[in-house]
Design a protein around this motif. Structure first.
Motif, PDB file in Angstrom:
ATOM      1  N   ARG A  77       0.835  -1.200   0.000  1.00  0.00           N
ATOM      2  CA  ARG A  77       0.000   0.000   0.000  1.00  0.00           C
ATOM      3  C   ARG A  77       0.876   1.259   0.000  1.00  0.00           C
ATOM      4  NH1 ARG A  77      -2.787  -1.400   3.843  1.00  0.00           N
ATOM      5  NH2 ARG A  77      -1.681  -0.369   5.546  1.00  0.00           N
ATOM      6  N   ALA A  78       1.932   1.263   0.807  1.00  0.00           N
ATOM      7  CA  ALA A  78       2.820   2.427   0.880  1.00  0.00           C
ATOM      8  C   ALA A  78       3.521   2.669  -0.449  1.00  0.00           C
ATOM      9  CB  ALA A  78       3.845   2.236   1.993  1.00  0.00           C
ATOM     10  N   PHE A  79       3.919   1.598  -1.125  1.00  0.00           N
ATOM     11  CA  PHE A  79       4.595   1.739  -2.406  1.00  0.00           C
ATOM     12  C   PHE A  79       3.646   2.322  -3.451  1.00  0.00           C
ATOM     13  CE2 PHE A  79       6.492  -0.096  -6.374  1.00  0.00           C
ATOM     14  CZ  PHE A  79       7.730   0.509  -6.273  1.00  0.00           C
ATOM     15  N   ALA A  80       2.402   1.825  -3.482  1.00  0.00           N
ATOM     16  CA  ALA A  80       1.415   2.343  -4.436  1.00  0.00           C
ATOM     17  C   ALA A  80       1.109   3.813  -4.154  1.00  0.00           C
ATOM     18  CB  ALA A  80       0.140   1.512  -4.368  1.00  0.00           C
ATOM     19  N   GLU A  81       0.997   4.183  -2.884  1.00  0.00           N
ATOM     20  CA  GLU A  81       0.727   5.583  -2.535  1.00  0.00           C
ATOM     21  C   GLU A  81       1.889   6.485  -2.935  1.00  0.00           C
ATOM     22  OE1 GLU A  81      -0.100   5.363   1.617  1.00  0.00           O
ATOM     23  OE2 GLU A  81      -2.183   4.662   1.343  1.00  0.00           O
ATOM     24  N   ALA A  82       3.111   6.000  -2.751  1.00  0.00           N
ATOM     25  CA  ALA A  82       4.274   6.800  -3.137  1.00  0.00           C
ATOM     26  C   ALA A  82       4.309   7.019  -4.644  1.00  0.00           C
ATOM     27  CB  ALA A  82       5.565   6.118  -2.668  1.00  0.00           C
ATOM     28  N   LEU A  83       4.007   5.972  -5.402  1.00  0.00           N
ATOM     29  CA  LEU A  83       3.978   6.130  -6.860  1.00  0.00           C
ATOM     30  C   LEU A  83       2.907   7.129  -7.283  1.00  0.00           C
ATOM     31  CD1 LEU A  83       4.434   2.444  -8.107  1.00  0.00           C
ATOM     32  CD2 LEU A  83       6.153   4.263  -8.048  1.00  0.00           C
ATOM     33  N   ASP A  84       1.734   7.050  -6.671  1.00  0.00           N
ATOM     34  CA  ASP A  84       0.650   7.982  -7.017  1.00  0.00           C
ATOM     35  C   ASP A  84       1.053   9.425  -6.705  1.00  0.00           C
ATOM     36  OD1 ASP A  84      -0.981   5.968  -7.925  1.00  0.00           O
ATOM     37  OD2 ASP A  84      -2.164   5.812  -6.088  1.00  0.00           O
ATOM     38  N   ASP A  85       1.663   9.643  -5.541  1.00  0.00           N
ATOM     39  CA  ASP A  85       2.063  10.997  -5.175  1.00  0.00           C
ATOM     40  C   ASP A  85       3.128  11.528  -6.123  1.00  0.00           C
ATOM     41  OD1 ASP A  85       2.028  13.295  -3.267  1.00  0.00           O
ATOM     42  OD2 ASP A  85       4.115  12.688  -3.016  1.00  0.00           O
ATOM     43  N   ASN A  86       4.040  10.673  -6.531  1.00  0.00           N
ATOM     44  CA  ASN A  86       5.089  11.117  -7.442  1.00  0.00           C
ATOM     45  C   ASN A  86       4.553  11.369  -8.846  1.00  0.00           C
ATOM     46  OD1 ASN A  86       8.128  11.110  -6.391  1.00  0.00           O
ATOM     47  ND2 ASN A  86       6.968   9.610  -5.211  1.00  0.00           N
ATOM     48  N   ARG A  87       3.555  10.644  -9.266  1.00  0.00           N
ATOM     49  CA  ARG A  87       2.922  10.962 -10.549  1.00  0.00           C
ATOM     50  C   ARG A  87       2.272  12.334 -10.492  1.00  0.00           C
ATOM     51  NH1 ARG A  87       1.099   5.392 -10.019  1.00  0.00           N
ATOM     52  NH2 ARG A  87       2.449   4.031 -11.277  1.00  0.00           N
ATOM     53  N   ARG A  88       1.636  12.652  -9.351  1.00  0.00           N
ATOM     54  CA  ARG A  88       1.064  13.997  -9.197  1.00  0.00           C
ATOM     55  C   ARG A  88       2.164  15.060  -9.233  1.00  0.00           C
ATOM     56  NH1 ARG A  88      -2.268  11.151  -5.516  1.00  0.00           N
ATOM     57  NH2 ARG A  88      -0.936  11.722  -3.749  1.00  0.00           N
ATOM     58  N   ALA A  89       3.282  14.773  -8.592  1.00  0.00           N
ATOM     59  CA  ALA A  89       4.395  15.726  -8.598  1.00  0.00           C
ATOM     60  C   ALA A  89       4.919  15.939 -10.012  1.00  0.00           C
ATOM     61  CB  ALA A  89       5.513  15.231  -7.688  1.00  0.00           C
ATOM     62  N   ILE A  90       5.001  14.871 -10.791  1.00  0.00           N
ATOM     63  CA  ILE A  90       5.455  14.985 -12.178  1.00  0.00           C
ATOM     64  C   ILE A  90       4.484  15.846 -12.981  1.00  0.00           C
ATOM     65  CG2 ILE A  90       5.766  13.660 -14.317  1.00  0.00           C
ATOM     66  CD1 ILE A  90       6.827  11.348 -12.451  1.00  0.00           C
ATOM     67  N   ASP A  91       3.188  15.628 -12.777  1.00  0.00           N
ATOM     68  CA  ASP A  91       2.194  16.439 -13.480  1.00  0.00           C
ATOM     69  C   ASP A  91       2.327  17.918 -13.111  1.00  0.00           C
ATOM     70  OD1 ASP A  91       1.218  14.126 -14.643  1.00  0.00           O
ATOM     71  OD2 ASP A  91      -0.451  13.912 -13.217  1.00  0.00           O
TER      72      ASP A  91
END
Length: 289
Positions: A77-91
């Protein structure tokens, strides 16, 4: 190279105030932080920067990718949340047309910045670094599709437990080299790399992978809160000009960002801080040939 004000150096300023400060002091470049952009609003931040004719040298920060090393469902769950947050940061970086998204990769799983060591904290340093590599494999293509370069920032070893399991420029570069140059680069931050006996070799090896050059001084002695041990250039132990020459010789043509974490500087008049920053940049940092 152009001088850039990293917003954290004048932490009291909002995005609007920092943009106005850059204009007043004749700076054409600014480094922004995600939480400040969120407070101002992403669309409004983009408008402020563009209307002022500024460029964004970096958006800070993405990263904190290592929590996937926690056991079982919690880690997944933590890994998936980190990926989602970083995709938002990239956007966000893409909207701001930032030259790079700075990546502070995270410390040991379960070790929280500035907090006592928890009973269940991981000591698996090699595994934490593997999680970073796994996350980059997911994020680098996403960033590339949006024209954003991820900039891996190695942090001084004192921050290895809780903030960054990448401690040397060489480690960051080895990870970056697994991806296209336009997708993943590295940050050379003087505070974090000045001590490294291999730093000049690794700067040369990085070449055009250098995505950001950040400067501030390393104070001695460090304060009780070592996170705030950064000083204005010339107030600490770093010899900046050889590092600047090495970065230039490696082919870097980007901006020089001043990023300072220091309680006294944060408490000072931000306009005075920027004026001092400009003078010290010319006197202490720039390598005149």
């Amino acid at each position: 190279m152009s001088l850039s004000l990293n917003q954290w150096t004048t932490r009291r300023w909002s995005v609007a105030e920092a943009v106005g400060g850059c204009v007043r002091h004749g700076l054409g470049v600014i480094g922004l932080w995600r939480q400040n952009v969120a407070e101002q609003g992403l669309a409004e931040s983009v408008k402020l920067v563009r209307d002022a004719g500024l460029r964004v040298s970096s958006l800070c920060r993405g990263g904190f990718l290592t929590a996937g090393g926690l056991p079982g469902d919690e880690g997944r769950r933590a890994f998936a949340e980190a990926l989602d947050d970083n995709r938002r940061a990239i956007d966000e970086a893409a909207e701001l047309e930032a030259a790079c998204l700075v990546m502070v990769v995270g410390g040991l799983p379960g070790v929280q910045p500035g907090e006592p060591l928890a009973a269940g904290a991981s000591r698996d340093l090699a595994g934490a670094r593997e999680r970073v590599a796994e996350a980059l494999a997911e994020l680098a293509p996403y960033a590339g599709e949006r024209g954003v370069k991820l900039a891996l920032e190695p942090l001084h070893p004192i921050y290895c437990p809780d903030r960054a399991v990448l401690s040397t420029l060489g480690q960051a570069l080895d990870l970056a080299l697994a991806h296209p140059e336009e997708q993943v680069g590295v940050v050379v931050d003087t505070f974090h790399v000045w001590w490294d006996p291999r730093v000049f070799d690794d700067i040369a090896r990085a070449g055009r992978r250098i995505a950001s050059y950040q400067v501030c001084d390393y104070l001695h002695p460090l304060p009780e809160d070592v996170l705030l041990g950064r000083g204005m250039m010339g107030d600490g132990v770093i010899d900046f000009k050889p590092i600047t020459r090495a970065v230039l010789d490696a082919g870097y043509t980007g901006d020089v960002e001043v990023e300072i974490f220091n309680a006294d500087i944060w408490a000072a008049d931000p306009d005075e801080v920027v004026a001092t920053m400009k003078a010290r940049y010319e006197d202490v940092v720039v390598a005149r040939r």
